[in-house]
Design a protein around this motif. Sequence first.
Motif, PDB file in Angstrom:
ATOM      1  N   MET A 118       0.836  -1.209   0.000  1.00  0.00           N
ATOM      2  CA  MET A 118       0.000   0.000   0.000  1.00  0.00           C
ATOM      3  C   MET A 118       0.865   1.250   0.000  1.00  0.00           C
ATOM      4  SD  MET A 118      -3.141  -0.854   2.504  1.00  0.00           S
ATOM      5  CE  MET A 118      -4.147  -2.304   2.339  1.00  0.00           C
ATOM      6  N   ALA A 137       1.898   4.246  -1.800  1.00  0.00           N
ATOM      7  CA  ALA A 137       1.497   5.138  -2.889  1.00  0.00           C
ATOM      8  C   ALA A 137       2.695   5.779  -3.583  1.00  0.00           C
ATOM      9  CB  ALA A 137       0.547   6.208  -2.373  1.00  0.00           C
ATOM     10  N   ASP A 170       3.581   5.551  -7.459  1.00  0.00           N
ATOM     11  CA  ASP A 170       3.753   6.765  -8.264  1.00  0.00           C
ATOM     12  C   ASP A 170       5.000   6.693  -9.140  1.00  0.00           C
ATOM     13  OD1 ASP A 170       1.443   7.975  -7.351  1.00  0.00           O
ATOM     14  OD2 ASP A 170       2.470   9.128  -5.784  1.00  0.00           O
ATOM     15  N   GLN A 178      -6.769   8.992 -13.095  1.00  0.00           N
ATOM     16  CA  GLN A 178      -6.341   7.882 -12.262  1.00  0.00           C
ATOM     17  C   GLN A 178      -5.054   8.259 -11.544  1.00  0.00           C
ATOM     18  OE1 GLN A 178      -6.144   4.569 -15.032  1.00  0.00           O
ATOM     19  NE2 GLN A 178      -8.281   4.057 -14.679  1.00  0.00           N
ATOM     20  N   SER A 179      -4.748   7.503 -10.482  1.00  0.00           N
ATOM     21  CA  SER A 179      -3.557   7.777  -9.676  1.00  0.00           C
ATOM     22  C   SER A 179      -3.240   6.532  -8.856  1.00  0.00           C
ATOM     23  CB  SER A 179      -3.817   8.958  -8.736  1.00  0.00           C
ATOM     24  OG  SER A 179      -4.829   8.594  -7.794  1.00  0.00           O
ATOM     25  N   SER A 180      -2.223   6.634  -8.038  1.00  0.00           N
ATOM     26  CA  SER A 180      -1.897   5.514  -7.143  1.00  0.00           C
ATOM     27  C   SER A 180      -3.060   5.259  -6.183  1.00  0.00           C
ATOM     28  CB  SER A 180      -0.611   5.793  -6.374  1.00  0.00           C
ATOM     29  OG  SER A 180      -0.698   7.020  -5.675  1.00  0.00           O
ATOM     30  N   ASP A 181      -3.691   6.318  -5.723  1.00  0.00           N
ATOM     31  CA  ASP A 181      -4.829   6.157  -4.807  1.00  0.00           C
ATOM     32  C   ASP A 181      -5.993   5.431  -5.469  1.00  0.00           C
ATOM     33  OD1 ASP A 181      -3.525   7.408  -2.682  1.00  0.00           O
ATOM     34  OD2 ASP A 181      -4.255   9.390  -3.266  1.00  0.00           O
ATOM     35  N   SER A 182      -6.289   5.771  -6.720  1.00  0.00           N
ATOM     36  CA  SER A 182      -7.400   5.099  -7.394  1.00  0.00           C
ATOM     37  C   SER A 182      -7.066   3.633  -7.692  1.00  0.00           C
ATOM     38  CB  SER A 182      -7.822   5.843  -8.661  1.00  0.00           C
ATOM     39  OG  SER A 182      -6.762   5.935  -9.590  1.00  0.00           O
ATOM     40  N   LEU A 219      -5.105   1.734  -5.738  1.00  0.00           N
ATOM     41  CA  LEU A 219      -5.275   1.062  -4.443  1.00  0.00           C
ATOM     42  C   LEU A 219      -6.749   0.876  -4.107  1.00  0.00           C
ATOM     43  CD1 LEU A 219      -2.455   2.832  -2.394  1.00  0.00           C
ATOM     44  CD2 LEU A 219      -2.530   0.423  -3.099  1.00  0.00           C
ATOM     45  N   ASN A 220      -7.565   1.861  -4.429  1.00  0.00           N
ATOM     46  CA  ASN A 220      -9.008   1.770  -4.214  1.00  0.00           C
ATOM     47  C   ASN A 220      -9.617   0.656  -5.071  1.00  0.00           C
ATOM     48  OD1 ASN A 220     -11.515   2.660  -3.098  1.00  0.00           O
ATOM     49  ND2 ASN A 220     -11.941   3.695  -5.032  1.00  0.00           N
TER      50      ASN A 220
END
Length: 142
Positions: free
Chosen positions: A46, A48, A52, A64-68, A70-71
């Motif tokens: 987890m 991020a 990235d 989109q991103s690292s958070d999306s 992971l989500n």
Amino acid sequence: MRTRVFSFLAAVILLFCACGTETPSRDHIPLLQDRLYRLQVAVAAMNASAIDSLLSLQILEVDQSSDSLLNFVYGPAGGFDFQRFGNYEIFFTDDRARIDCFVMDSTGRQDRPITLTYVFEHDMWLLKSFEKGKDIIDSVEG
């Protein structure tokens, strides 16, 4: 002399024609496998910032991103388990790649498909986007 000139011209023409049908280098396969492994390790932790470092700036163009990511992997409430990206297939050209695989938990079920799209930029493969892959049931039904 004419035979040599003709042979030379024929060889040049064949070489020119063959250049258009060149297949992408198989050297990309271990590089893409490494990128998938690094992404898997970063997602499992987890982390991020590690994710990235594996992303293309183009991923921002599709919101989109690292958070999306992971989500997507862990679910909106974080309740899904993640062990690895398993049973992957790699399709690629010299500058684009697609990896179809599954988000697997400790049971190894293949019910959460994901498609990862990569681009080759700055001499490395970077994740451009991800999306829900096709379920086996989805592909049979339509």
